[in-house]
Scaffold this motif. Structure first.
Motif, mmCIF file in Angstrom:
data_model
loop_
_atom_site.group_PDB
_atom_site.id
_atom_site.type_symbol
_atom_site.label_atom_id
_atom_site.label_comp_id
_atom_site.label_asym_id
_atom_site.label_seq_id
_atom_site.Cartn_x
_atom_site.Cartn_y
_atom_site.Cartn_z
ATOM 1 N N GLU A 1 -4.931 -0.328 -7.898
ATOM 2 C CA GLU A 1 -5.837 -0.005 -9.009
ATOM 3 C C GLU A 1 -6.952 -1.042 -9.093
ATOM 4 N N SER B 1 -3.588 4.433 -0.522
ATOM 5 C CA SER B 1 -3.898 3.897 -1.838
ATOM 6 C C SER B 1 -3.632 2.395 -1.792
ATOM 7 N N TRP C 1 0.846 -1.191 0.000
ATOM 8 C CA TRP C 1 0.000 0.000 0.000
ATOM 9 C C TRP C 1 0.876 1.233 0.000
ATOM 10 N N ASN D 1 -10.071 2.740 -1.146
ATOM 11 C CA ASN D 1 -8.903 3.310 -0.497
ATOM 12 C C ASN D 1 -9.322 3.818 0.875
#
Length: 128
Positions: free
Chosen positions: A46, A43, A27, A51
């Motif tokens: 993807e 974050s 992360w 998040n």
């Protein structure tokens, strides 16, 4: 329908917590701007998922052995055994060992370096 769109981690030692999640799950953390602001955006990667944020804990951490008493986030992983091992090696501990959910996969729970419990899930429709 209300969907979960953000999560928060509370930490007595935010830097230690960031090291744990960076080393185990890769992360990324970014500090929110502003003088005196102690909040980091998280974050998790993807694609599908959410998040979150990290902030200093405002009280004592959960006691060892107490039951889960909050919403628990569960992370999708490719290899639950490797992820649980990495979590322990990074300073966490096993809260509940790996369990099989027939036809679904495997689930286990870790406690991070701050005492927060989270789940891990490895999908496997052939699990028995």
């Amino acid at each position: 329908m209300a969907r979960v769109v953000h999560f928060e981690l509370h930490a007595a030692d935010p830097e230690r917590a960031m090291r744990f999640y960076e080393s185990v799950f890769d992360w990324r953390f970014s500090k929110m701007p502003g003088e005196g602001v102690a909040y980091w955006l998280i974050s998790t990667g993807e694609g599908d998922g959410i998040n979150g944020g990290l902030l200093p804990r405002q009280g004592p951490p959960p006691s060892d052995g107490q039951p889960v008493n909050a919403y628990t986030c569960t992370l999708a992983v490719d290899d639950i055994d490797a992820s649980m091992k990495a979590g322990v090696e990074a300073g966490g501990s096993v809260a509940l060992p790996r369990m099989t959910i027939p036809g679904v996969g495997y689930v286990g729970y870790l406690k991070d370096t701050e005492g927060n419990i989270f789940g891990l899930h490895q999908a496997d429709h052939d699990a028995k």
